[in-house]
Design a protein around this motif. Structure first.
Motif, mmCIF file in Angstrom:
data_model
loop_
_atom_site.group_PDB
_atom_site.id
_atom_site.type_symbol
_atom_site.label_atom_id
_atom_site.label_comp_id
_atom_site.label_asym_id
_atom_site.label_seq_id
_atom_site.Cartn_x
_atom_site.Cartn_y
_atom_site.Cartn_z
ATOM 1 N N ASP A 159 0.748 -1.271 0.137
ATOM 2 C CA ASP A 159 -0.081 -0.084 0.079
ATOM 3 C C ASP A 159 0.861 1.359 -0.187
ATOM 4 O OD1 ASP A 159 -2.283 -1.461 -0.102
ATOM 5 O OD2 ASP A 159 -2.587 -1.389 2.304
ATOM 6 N N PHE A 160 1.742 1.103 0.591
ATOM 7 C CA PHE A 160 2.895 2.515 0.808
ATOM 8 C C PHE A 160 3.631 2.575 -0.429
ATOM 9 C CE2 PHE A 160 2.198 2.103 5.426
ATOM 10 C CZ PHE A 160 1.881 3.527 5.738
ATOM 11 N N HIS A 161 3.748 1.488 -1.123
ATOM 12 C CA HIS A 161 4.720 1.663 -2.234
ATOM 13 C C HIS A 161 3.722 2.001 -3.283
ATOM 14 C CE1 HIS A 161 8.588 0.018 -1.412
ATOM 15 N NE2 HIS A 161 8.213 -1.168 -0.637
ATOM 16 N N GLU A 162 2.708 1.520 -3.290
ATOM 17 C CA GLU A 162 1.720 2.030 -4.385
ATOM 18 C C GLU A 162 1.254 3.598 -4.097
ATOM 19 O OE1 GLU A 162 -2.984 1.396 -5.881
ATOM 20 O OE2 GLU A 162 -1.766 -0.412 -4.927
ATOM 21 N N ALA A 163 0.984 3.935 -2.953
ATOM 22 C CA ALA A 163 0.855 5.497 -2.887
ATOM 23 C C ALA A 163 1.963 6.123 -3.159
ATOM 24 C CB ALA A 163 0.313 5.607 -1.417
ATOM 25 N N ALA A 164 3.326 5.855 -2.885
ATOM 26 C CA ALA A 164 4.218 6.713 -3.103
ATOM 27 C C ALA A 164 4.695 6.727 -4.679
ATOM 28 C CB ALA A 164 5.536 6.217 -2.317
ATOM 29 N N PHE A 165 4.394 5.621 -5.399
ATOM 30 C CA PHE A 165 4.521 5.573 -6.749
ATOM 31 C C PHE A 165 3.377 6.659 -7.508
ATOM 32 C CE2 PHE A 165 3.554 3.963 -10.918
ATOM 33 C CZ PHE A 165 4.795 3.752 -11.553
ATOM 34 N N LEU A 166 2.173 6.647 -6.946
ATOM 35 C CA LEU A 166 1.231 7.238 -7.482
ATOM 36 C C LEU A 166 1.674 8.953 -7.386
ATOM 37 C CD1 LEU A 166 -2.058 5.671 -6.541
ATOM 38 C CD2 LEU A 166 -0.993 5.672 -8.974
ATOM 39 N N ALA A 167 2.189 9.185 -6.069
ATOM 40 C CA ALA A 167 2.675 10.611 -5.934
ATOM 41 C C ALA A 167 4.028 10.965 -6.818
ATOM 42 C CB ALA A 167 3.006 10.736 -4.546
ATOM 43 N N GLY A 168 4.512 9.918 -7.500
ATOM 44 C CA GLY A 168 5.949 10.321 -8.258
ATOM 45 C C GLY A 168 6.840 10.405 -7.377
ATOM 46 N N ARG A 169 7.098 9.678 -6.153
ATOM 47 C CA ARG A 169 8.119 9.627 -5.343
ATOM 48 C C ARG A 169 8.214 8.305 -4.786
ATOM 49 N NH1 ARG A 169 11.069 14.013 -2.577
ATOM 50 N NH2 ARG A 169 12.063 13.034 -0.913
ATOM 51 N N PRO A 170 8.866 7.311 -5.320
ATOM 52 C CA PRO A 170 8.868 5.951 -5.061
ATOM 53 C C PRO A 170 9.742 6.157 -3.489
ATOM 54 C CG PRO A 170 9.673 6.070 -7.240
ATOM 55 C CD PRO A 170 9.201 7.522 -6.649
ATOM 56 N N LEU A 171 9.426 5.098 -2.961
ATOM 57 C CA LEU A 171 9.989 4.929 -1.425
ATOM 58 C C LEU A 171 11.437 4.589 -1.609
ATOM 59 C CD1 LEU A 171 7.179 3.268 0.579
ATOM 60 C CD2 LEU A 171 7.678 5.742 0.533
ATOM 61 N N ARG A 172 12.411 5.238 -0.595
ATOM 62 C CA ARG A 172 13.766 5.032 -0.569
ATOM 63 C C ARG A 172 14.043 3.721 -0.019
ATOM 64 N NH1 ARG A 172 16.061 10.733 1.310
ATOM 65 N NH2 ARG A 172 15.303 12.017 -0.319
ATOM 66 N N ALA A 173 15.075 3.109 -0.229
ATOM 67 C CA ALA A 173 15.748 1.801 0.569
ATOM 68 C C ALA A 173 15.544 2.000 1.823
ATOM 69 C CB ALA A 173 16.955 1.429 0.140
ATOM 70 N N ARG A 174 15.320 0.895 2.583
ATOM 71 C CA ARG A 174 15.208 1.141 4.039
ATOM 72 C C ARG A 174 16.580 1.516 4.867
ATOM 73 N NH1 ARG A 174 12.448 -4.607 5.687
ATOM 74 N NH2 ARG A 174 14.330 -4.615 6.642
ATOM 75 N N ARG A 175 16.453 1.988 5.753
ATOM 76 C CA ARG A 175 17.635 2.461 6.718
ATOM 77 C C ARG A 175 17.786 1.482 7.531
ATOM 78 N NH1 ARG A 175 16.576 8.583 8.090
ATOM 79 N NH2 ARG A 175 16.347 9.320 5.909
ATOM 80 N N LYS A 176 19.028 1.338 8.186
ATOM 81 C CA LYS A 176 19.284 0.397 9.447
ATOM 82 C C LYS A 176 18.479 0.703 10.553
ATOM 83 C CE LYS A 176 24.096 0.067 8.069
ATOM 84 N NZ LYS A 176 25.646 0.193 8.454
ATOM 85 N N TYR A 177 18.047 2.050 10.820
ATOM 86 C CA TYR A 177 17.068 2.383 11.818
ATOM 87 C C TYR A 177 16.521 3.533 11.508
ATOM 88 C CZ TYR A 177 20.984 5.212 13.744
ATOM 89 O OH TYR A 177 22.068 6.129 13.826
ATOM 90 N N TYR A 178 15.384 3.804 12.333
ATOM 91 C CA TYR A 178 14.845 5.362 11.957
ATOM 92 C C TYR A 178 14.752 5.972 13.570
ATOM 93 C CZ TYR A 178 13.108 3.486 7.704
ATOM 94 O OH TYR A 178 13.152 2.943 6.545
ATOM 95 N N LEU A 179 14.736 6.937 13.337
ATOM 96 C CA LEU A 179 15.124 8.128 14.717
ATOM 97 C C LEU A 179 14.178 9.033 14.705
ATOM 98 C CD1 LEU A 179 17.187 7.913 16.987
ATOM 99 C CD2 LEU A 179 18.455 9.450 15.808
ATOM 100 N N PRO A 180 12.972 9.197 14.954
ATOM 101 C CA PRO A 180 11.851 10.108 14.716
ATOM 102 C C PRO A 180 12.156 11.019 15.949
ATOM 103 C CG PRO A 180 10.889 8.097 15.643
ATOM 104 C CD PRO A 180 12.116 7.717 15.255
ATOM 105 N N ASP A 181 11.880 12.409 15.563
ATOM 106 C CA ASP A 181 12.037 13.261 16.647
ATOM 107 C C ASP A 181 11.443 12.863 18.146
ATOM 108 O OD1 ASP A 181 13.408 15.101 15.073
ATOM 109 O OD2 ASP A 181 11.737 16.169 14.251
#
Length: 175
Positions: free
Chosen positions: A70-92
């Motif tokens: 679902d996320f891949h499809e939504a990002a593709f439709l927005a014209g901005r494919p999702l980037r490769a995954r990170r080793k970890y995520y650090l939200p504020d």
């Protein structure tokens, strides 16, 4: 919340400048050093969360999840494919129930952050300080909201911080 350059927690390393700004002691004739606007904005958001009794963890490390189609499809439709995954995520900020908050200065940057983080949490709130006119990629993810900090925290709730936010917006907007 470690600063990789010195090993000191970021809040402690920049505490004097952040406190001078929040206490209205920063000389308005000068610009803030590069990068400090974002740190001060994050600190203001932290204080707003604390003032409103919102439990949160700052810059908590999260291991990556598998990205759903679902996320891949939504990002593709927005014209901005999702980037490769990170080793970890650090939200504020991490709230309960896997809700993440990101604080950024510009509206356009806020929408970019949805493509970096939305697929890793149950809900993503991206707060921005300044409108940036045209936004090239707008988020269409169902679990995200991109909103001005002034709309998310109405003036009655943030009281004393409105002045600091307006001053910061003037400094950032003047660059």
């Amino acid at each position: 919340m470690e600063d990789t350059d010195s090993g000191k927690p970021r809040r402690l390393k920049y505490a004097d400048i952040i406190d001078a700004f929040l206490l209205n002691e920063w000389p308005m004739e000068g610009r803030l050093p590069v990068g400090f606007e974002g740190r001060i904005f994050e600190e203001i958001v932290q204080q707003i969360l604390d003032k409103n009794g919102v439990e949160n963890k700052v810059e908590e490390r999260h291991l990556p999840k598998t990205i759903s189609s679902d996320f891949h499809e939504a990002a593709f439709l927005a014209g901005r494919p999702l980037r490769a995954r990170r080793k970890y995520y650090l939200p504020d900020f991490t709230l309960t129930d896997n809700i993440w908050i990101e604080a950024t200065l510009w509206e356009s940057e806020a929408h970019k952050k949805t493509f970096l983080y939305a697929h890793q949490c149950d809900r993503l709130i991206v707060l921005y300080l300044c409108s940036s006119g045209a936004v090239r990629f707008r988020s269409s993810f169902k679990n995200t909201i991109v909103i001005s900090v002034y709309d998310y925290f109405p003036p009655g709730q943030i009281g004393q911080y409105i002045h600091s936010l307006r001053r910061l917006e003037t400094i950032v907007g003047g660059s």
